[in-house]
Design a protein around this motif. Sequence first.
Motif: not given
Length: 419
Positions: A3-7, A164-168
């Motif tokens: 996933h690509n998450n912006e925070t 968990n495979g996420e990319v933030i």
Amino acid sequence: MTHNNETDLVIVGAGMVGLTLAALLADSGLRIRILESREIDPVSALAWEQSQRANGYDPRVSALTVASQQVLTVAGAWQQIEQMRLMPYRAMDVWDGEGSGAIRFDCAELHEPCLGHIVENRVTQTALLNRVQDQENCELSVAVRLLELSEPDADAVRTLTLSNGEVIRARCVVAADGALSNTRRLAGIGMWEWDYGHHAIVTTVTTEKSNQATCWQRFTEDGPLAFLPLPDTHLSSIVWSTSPDHAKALMELDDVEFCQALGRAFEERLGAVQQTDQRFVFPLRQRHAKQYVKAGFAAIGDAAHTIHPLAGQGVNLGLMDAAALAETIIDGVTDGVAWNSEYHLRRFQRARQSENLQMAATMEGFKRLFNTHNPLPRLLRNSGMSLLNTLAPVKNHIVQQAMGLSGNLPRLARRPVRD
């Protein structure tokens, strides 16, 4: 699946310090993500109260100062802590087991209801977990580890790769994952560290006499021994700092033998030590990060510094870090500046680094002073303690600073002025 998450802000570590930072930023308008490598399951205050007798006391407790109480009040957690379990302590008795020096601090001399509170770490963490889970701007992810942390881009934004495979992508990453912080290591920040030559044994014990709502500390020839009062008046949490060989020998004793050895070391100030819970031991090291901040990065609490537990200031320093960093971020957001830039984050570093180094130096000085067998320092420390005990203004000034009633405190840690 990736996933690509912006925070805006990622806090690595859901301990007391990291959660306090998140809670203090509840109204900042920032999107916050907390990452915790352990499985944790927050419970309500009522459920905790119903299960506390079966669970017993957490062997890890903190002597929270008035300043820390204020920070946790602003964070919205103190009311729930009060509903669960805490122990206000009214006095501190400190004495030199190798001489006649002694000093007593009493809240009555300051016209205060108490000097501070002994609170189990799991109580504070539970209250903070429940607080942040109610925040609309905060997301908690458990059983997730940070694997990779990129260098900052031109806007100080960093990319995080999770287990968990996420990319933030985050505008700022905060290391709050303890003394062996993987996040600090990934950010490329080195540490100054050295071994104190002490191991600490912690447990909960039952004593013949009441704990008298008093914190007791005896300086032995091997190291300091502290008894911290718990709400059950015949229970105390102990921290026994001693040489590694002595700690090993103590851990090999059965419970009856350990209670007898503990009673002798404590001069049976509270009568016989009648019972002990499970004992835990850990080595003591002093650590200090060579810098607290970089572009899009900050380290707080044990991830930035650890000190000897003889004065119980470790968690309090971490909570002051959280308050100072929250203020720095909020001020930057309010002023419309690049709050995640290294230039702006250095305000936090300037506010806290000197304070933490000063406390570390003080603890090192105390350890050296009471760990010598030279008769001259022994004479000086005994006469000095006895003299200080007679100088009420000086003594009260010292204890006011230790309580967080004075000194260079973050705004969020200052108690409101009384009418």
